[in-house]
Motif scaffolding. Sequence first.
Motif, PDB file in Angstrom:
ATOM      1  N   ALA A 105      -7.150 -38.942 -16.227  1.00 34.76           N
ATOM      2  CA  ALA A 105      -7.346 -38.061 -17.020  1.00 34.76           C
ATOM      3  C   ALA A 105      -8.528 -37.361 -16.412  1.00 34.76           C
ATOM      4  CB  ALA A 105      -6.549 -37.789 -18.085  1.00 34.76           C
ATOM      5  N   THR A 106      -9.381 -38.689 -17.240  1.00 34.70           N
ATOM      6  CA  THR A 106     -10.475 -38.565 -16.754  1.00 34.70           C
ATOM      7  C   THR A 106     -11.457 -38.130 -15.209  1.00 34.70           C
ATOM      8  OG1 THR A 106     -11.261 -39.878 -18.096  1.00 34.70           O
ATOM      9  CG2 THR A 106     -12.927 -39.576 -16.728  1.00 34.70           C
ATOM     10  N   ILE A 107     -10.287 -38.970 -14.360  1.00 36.02           N
ATOM     11  CA  ILE A 107     -10.640 -38.410 -12.924  1.00 36.02           C
ATOM     12  C   ILE A 107      -9.964 -37.097 -12.990  1.00 36.02           C
ATOM     13  CG2 ILE A 107      -9.159 -39.027 -10.509  1.00 36.02           C
ATOM     14  CD1 ILE A 107      -9.516 -41.919 -12.058  1.00 36.02           C
ATOM     15  N   ALA A 108      -8.880 -36.545 -13.184  1.00 32.90           N
ATOM     16  CA  ALA A 108      -8.707 -35.304 -13.057  1.00 32.90           C
ATOM     17  C   ALA A 108      -9.381 -34.298 -13.613  1.00 32.90           C
ATOM     18  CB  ALA A 108      -7.386 -35.578 -13.666  1.00 32.90           C
ATOM     19  N   GLY A 329     -17.448 -43.615  -8.835  1.00 27.74           N
ATOM     20  CA  GLY A 329     -17.205 -44.751  -9.795  1.00 27.74           C
ATOM     21  C   GLY A 329     -16.419 -44.708 -10.333  1.00 27.74           C
ATOM     22  N   ILE A 330     -15.622 -43.814 -11.268  1.00 26.79           N
ATOM     23  CA  ILE A 330     -14.476 -44.086 -11.661  1.00 26.79           C
ATOM     24  C   ILE A 330     -13.371 -44.456 -11.068  1.00 26.79           C
ATOM     25  CG2 ILE A 330     -13.265 -42.715 -13.252  1.00 26.79           C
ATOM     26  CD1 ILE A 330     -15.034 -40.870 -14.111  1.00 26.79           C
ATOM     27  N   ILE A 331     -13.507 -44.016 -10.449  1.00 29.25           N
ATOM     28  CA  ILE A 331     -11.894 -44.523  -9.205  1.00 29.25           C
ATOM     29  C   ILE A 331     -12.385 -46.144  -9.214  1.00 29.25           C
ATOM     30  CG2 ILE A 331     -11.026 -43.863  -7.000  1.00 29.25           C
ATOM     31  CD1 ILE A 331     -11.912 -41.014  -7.285  1.00 29.25           C
ATOM     32  N   LEU A 332     -13.749 -46.385  -7.851  1.00 29.62           N
ATOM     33  CA  LEU A 332     -13.323 -47.508  -7.795  1.00 29.62           C
ATOM     34  C   LEU A 332     -13.821 -48.332  -8.931  1.00 29.62           C
ATOM     35  CD1 LEU A 332     -16.644 -48.793  -5.549  1.00 29.62           C
ATOM     36  CD2 LEU A 332     -15.990 -49.883  -6.998  1.00 29.62           C
ATOM     37  N   ALA A 333     -14.078 -48.207 -10.160  1.00 32.52           N
ATOM     38  CA  ALA A 333     -13.609 -49.284 -11.135  1.00 32.52           C
ATOM     39  C   ALA A 333     -12.174 -49.329 -11.680  1.00 32.52           C
ATOM     40  CB  ALA A 333     -14.647 -49.273 -12.010  1.00 32.52           C
ATOM     41  N   GLY A 334     -11.899 -48.232 -11.986  1.00 34.03           N
ATOM     42  CA  GLY A 334     -10.265 -48.678 -12.601  1.00 34.03           C
ATOM     43  C   GLY A 334      -9.449 -49.285 -11.868  1.00 34.03           C
ATOM     44  N   ALA A 335      -9.367 -49.332 -10.832  1.00 34.18           N
ATOM     45  CA  ALA A 335      -8.463 -49.904  -9.851  1.00 34.18           C
ATOM     46  C   ALA A 335      -8.807 -51.111 -10.087  1.00 34.18           C
ATOM     47  CB  ALA A 335      -8.183 -49.648  -8.383  1.00 34.18           C
ATOM     48  N   ARG A 336      -9.681 -51.443 -10.325  1.00 27.86           N
ATOM     49  CA  ARG A 336      -9.985 -53.170 -10.887  1.00 27.86           C
ATOM     50  C   ARG A 336      -8.999 -53.639 -12.631  1.00 27.86           C
ATOM     51  NH1 ARG A 336     -11.971 -50.847  -6.363  1.00 27.86           N
ATOM     52  NH2 ARG A 336     -13.434 -52.839  -4.927  1.00 27.86           N
ATOM     53  N   VAL A 370      -1.374 -41.236 -10.142  1.00 22.47           N
ATOM     54  CA  VAL A 370      -1.267 -39.894 -11.526  1.00 22.47           C
ATOM     55  C   VAL A 370      -1.822 -39.871 -11.969  1.00 22.47           C
ATOM     56  CG1 VAL A 370      -1.662 -41.058 -13.791  1.00 22.47           C
ATOM     57  CG2 VAL A 370      -0.149 -42.170 -11.994  1.00 22.47           C
ATOM     58  N   SER A 371      -3.611 -39.691 -11.186  1.00 19.14           N
ATOM     59  CA  SER A 371      -4.766 -38.651 -11.158  1.00 19.14           C
ATOM     60  C   SER A 371      -4.192 -36.829 -10.977  1.00 19.14           C
ATOM     61  CB  SER A 371      -5.695 -39.174 -11.014  1.00 19.14           C
ATOM     62  OG  SER A 371      -6.336 -39.909 -11.164  1.00 19.14           O
ATOM     63  N   CYS A 372      -3.376 -36.851  -9.918  1.00 20.86           N
ATOM     64  CA  CYS A 372      -3.440 -36.036  -9.048  1.00 20.86           C
ATOM     65  C   CYS A 372      -2.131 -35.587 -10.151  1.00 20.86           C
ATOM     66  CB  CYS A 372      -2.619 -36.075  -8.056  1.00 20.86           C
ATOM     67  SG  CYS A 372      -3.946 -36.777  -6.861  1.00 20.86           S
ATOM     68  N   LEU A 373      -1.178 -35.450 -11.009  1.00 22.99           N
ATOM     69  CA  LEU A 373      -0.061 -35.384 -12.135  1.00 22.99           C
ATOM     70  C   LEU A 373      -1.107 -35.017 -13.170  1.00 22.99           C
ATOM     71  CD1 LEU A 373       2.834 -37.990 -11.371  1.00 22.99           C
ATOM     72  CD2 LEU A 373       2.437 -36.051 -10.816  1.00 22.99           C
ATOM     73  N   TRP A 374      -2.270 -35.510 -13.026  1.00 17.26           N
ATOM     74  CA  TRP A 374      -3.083 -34.990 -14.028  1.00 17.26           C
ATOM     75  C   TRP A 374      -3.198 -33.502 -13.710  1.00 17.26           C
ATOM     76  CZ3 TRP A 374      -0.968 -35.522 -18.488  1.00 17.26           C
ATOM     77  CH2 TRP A 374      -0.177 -36.553 -19.186  1.00 17.26           C
ATOM     78  N   LEU A 376      -2.551 -31.520 -11.659  1.00 16.63           N
ATOM     79  CA  LEU A 376      -1.214 -30.477 -11.665  1.00 16.63           C
ATOM     80  C   LEU A 376      -0.848 -29.776 -13.256  1.00 16.63           C
ATOM     81  CD1 LEU A 376       0.677 -31.863  -8.761  1.00 16.63           C
ATOM     82  CD2 LEU A 376      -0.598 -29.764  -8.524  1.00 16.63           C
ATOM     83  N   SER A 377      -1.125 -30.733 -14.242  1.00 16.60           N
ATOM     84  CA  SER A 377       0.021 -30.515 -15.491  1.00 16.60           C
ATOM     85  C   SER A 377      -1.994 -29.424 -15.989  1.00 16.60           C
ATOM     86  CB  SER A 377      -0.142 -31.758 -15.741  1.00 16.60           C
ATOM     87  OG  SER A 377      -1.629 -32.014 -16.879  1.00 16.60           O
ATOM     88  N   GLY A 378      -2.373 -29.264 -16.053  1.00 16.94           N
ATOM     89  CA  GLY A 378      -3.901 -28.511 -16.537  1.00 16.94           C
ATOM     90  C   GLY A 378      -3.822 -28.744 -18.071  1.00 16.94           C
ATOM     91  N   LYS A 379      -3.748 -30.218 -18.097  1.00 15.07           N
ATOM     92  CA  LYS A 379      -3.902 -30.200 -19.880  1.00 15.07           C
ATOM     93  C   LYS A 379      -4.901 -31.788 -20.237  1.00 15.07           C
ATOM     94  CE  LYS A 379       0.088 -27.867 -20.725  1.00 15.07           C
ATOM     95  NZ  LYS A 379      -0.205 -26.468 -22.537  1.00 15.07           N
ATOM     96  N   TYR A 380      -5.315 -32.123 -18.777  1.00 15.59           N
ATOM     97  CA  TYR A 380      -6.492 -32.924 -18.319  1.00 15.59           C
ATOM     98  C   TYR A 380      -7.432 -32.784 -19.605  1.00 15.59           C
ATOM     99  CZ  TYR A 380      -7.000 -29.562 -15.839  1.00 15.59           C
ATOM    100  OH  TYR A 380      -7.688 -28.168 -14.873  1.00 15.59           O
ATOM    101  N   GLY A 381      -8.136 -31.231 -20.311  1.00 13.72           N
ATOM    102  CA  GLY A 381      -9.063 -31.299 -21.440  1.00 13.72           C
ATOM    103  C   GLY A 381      -8.232 -31.461 -22.374  1.00 13.72           C
ATOM    104  N   ASP A 382      -7.191 -31.286 -22.939  1.00 15.64           N
ATOM    105  CA  ASP A 382      -6.345 -31.507 -24.244  1.00 15.64           C
ATOM    106  C   ASP A 382      -7.088 -32.569 -24.484  1.00 15.64           C
ATOM    107  OD1 ASP A 382      -6.772 -28.349 -24.795  1.00 15.64           O
ATOM    108  OD2 ASP A 382      -4.281 -28.417 -24.203  1.00 15.64           O
ATOM    109  N   LEU A 383      -6.251 -33.814 -23.339  1.00 13.93           N
ATOM    110  CA  LEU A 383      -5.925 -34.699 -23.662  1.00 13.93           C
ATOM    111  C   LEU A 383      -6.565 -35.853 -24.016  1.00 13.93           C
ATOM    112  CD1 LEU A 383      -3.053 -35.391 -20.925  1.00 13.93           C
ATOM    113  CD2 LEU A 383      -3.135 -36.084 -22.973  1.00 13.93           C
ATOM    114  N   LEU A 384      -8.283 -35.636 -23.098  1.00 11.83           N
ATOM    115  CA  LEU A 384      -9.653 -36.021 -23.370  1.00 11.83           C
ATOM    116  C   LEU A 384     -10.221 -35.683 -24.235  1.00 11.83           C
ATOM    117  CD1 LEU A 384     -11.264 -34.987 -19.795  1.00 11.83           C
ATOM    118  CD2 LEU A 384     -10.748 -36.922 -20.331  1.00 11.83           C
TER     119      LEU A 384
END
Length: 472
Positions: A105-108, A329-336, A370-374, A376-384
Motif C-alpha cells: 500500500a505504501t508503494i501504491a 528503494g521500497i520496491i527493491l527492499a520489500g522483495a527480499r 498487489v501494489s497495482c491492485l492497491w 486501482l482500489s483508491g483506498k491506499y491513503g486510508d490503509l496507510l
Amino acid sequence: MSNENQSFHKSMSLLDATMLVAGSMIGSGIFIVSADIARNTGSAGWMMLVWLICGFMTLTAALSYGELSAMFPKAGGQYVYLREAYNPLVSFVFGWTFFAVIQTATIAAVGVAFAKFTAYLFPWLDEDVYLLVLGDYRISSAQLLAIGVIVVLTAINSRGINSGKRVQTTLTLIKILSLLLLILFGFLAFKYEIWNANWMTADLWHLRRLHLDGSFEEYSTFGAFGAVSAALVGALFSSDSWHSSSSVAGEIKNPQRNIGLSLALGTLIVTAIYLLTNLMYTTVLDLHQMVNAPKDRVAMSAAQEIFGPFGITIIAVMIMISTFGCNNGIILAGARVYYSMAQDGLFFKKAGTLNRNSVPAYALWIQCVVSCLWCLSGKYGDLLDMITCVVVVFYVLAVAGVIRLRYTRPALPRPYKAFGYPFLPVIYILMGLAFIVLMLIYKPDYTVPGVLIALAGIPIFYVINKKNKQHV
C-alpha cells in the motif's frame, strides 16, 4: 527464468546502502505532513518538538537494529530479526502485514503521489481526470501513471541489484542536494515578521489545536497526549522505511559493519534534513499559512514565497524525483522479505528463488501486482493511516528483541552492540508503547482495523504450517 543455485551478489557499498536508507525515507511526506502537525500542535515550538521526537525514535531504533543486523546479516531484515528473537509466528504476522498492506500500500501511495505532482506539469494526468467510470468506481489517469511507474521500477530491479542501486544512489543524491538547496534559498528569503510571529511569542510552547479559520481550541490534559500522538503519525510515516538496507543484507559488502553504519548514517542525514526543512518553513510561512496550504502542500506554499509562481514547478519536479527514488528503494527492499519468508516455507515457493540476475524476480513481480491492485482500489491513503500503529508495534518488538536476545542467546557473536544499551532501547520501547496506546484510544477508527489486518495473519500461519507438515 529462476535458478535455485543462484546466490545474491554482494555489490552494494556503504554509500549505496546509506542512500537506500535515506532514499526510501524521503518521499512526499516532508513536503506535506507539516500542515497536519501544525494543526494538531498550534505552535512552532511544538511542531519542531514533534519532529525531534520522531527523529530520536527513528535514530534510536536504527542503532538497535544495527546490533541485530550484525548478528543476522541475512536477506529479509526485520522478518529475520523477529524470527530469531521470538518465533516463526511473530515473524510471519509481520511478513503477512508487510505484504498485505504495509509495503504494497505504501508503494501504491508513493506511486500516486508521483502522479499527483506530475499533474502540475501535465494537467491531463491529474487524479480528477477519470478514464473509466463505473457507478461509484472510478479510475483516474493518476492511478494508471502510478501503476506504470511501479511496473517500470519493478522491471529495473528485476535486471539485477546493480540496476536498482544505480537508480537509488543517483536519485537520492539528487534529492538530498535539492532539499539542501531549497533549505538554503528558504533561509535566504528569511522574513523577520514571519519568524517573529512563529517564534517570538508567549504561546511558543502552548499546545492547542489550530483551526483553518485561525481560531484555537484548548486540549484537556489527556487530549494533549492524543494530539501529540496524532501529530507524530505524519512524522513517523515520513521517516518510515529507514530499515531498508537490512532487508538487502545478502547484497551488501561487509554486512556486519555496513548495515548498521548505513542505518545510522541514513537516519541521521534524513533527520537533520527534516528538522532544517521545517525550520525553513517557519522563516517564510506563519502557522496559519501552513494549516491553510492547498491540499496540505506546505512545501508548495513555501516555494511560492521563495521563488514566486515558478516555485510550484520547482517543488513538483523535486517531489517527482523524490517519490520515484523512494519507490525504487521500497520496491527493491520489500522483495527480499518475501524471499526470506519463502525460504522458511511460509510464502509462495517461487518467491524464494533468484533469477539469472541473482535477484528475487518472482517476489518483485508479485509485490508489483498487489501494489497495482492497491492503486486501482483508491483506498491506499486510508490503509496507510490504519497501519501506522501496527508498524510501530513491530518496531517495538524488534527493539525489545535486542534485549531479549542478550538474555536468551548471550553466546551469539555481536560484532556491533546497540549504542546506549539498555537505556536507549528501553526509552524507545516506552515511547513506542505510549504512542500505540494513545493511538488506540484517540484514533480507534484507524488503528483497530490495522490491528485486525495483522491479527488475520495468525490463522493463516497455522493453515500454512499444517500444510507444510502434511507434505513432510
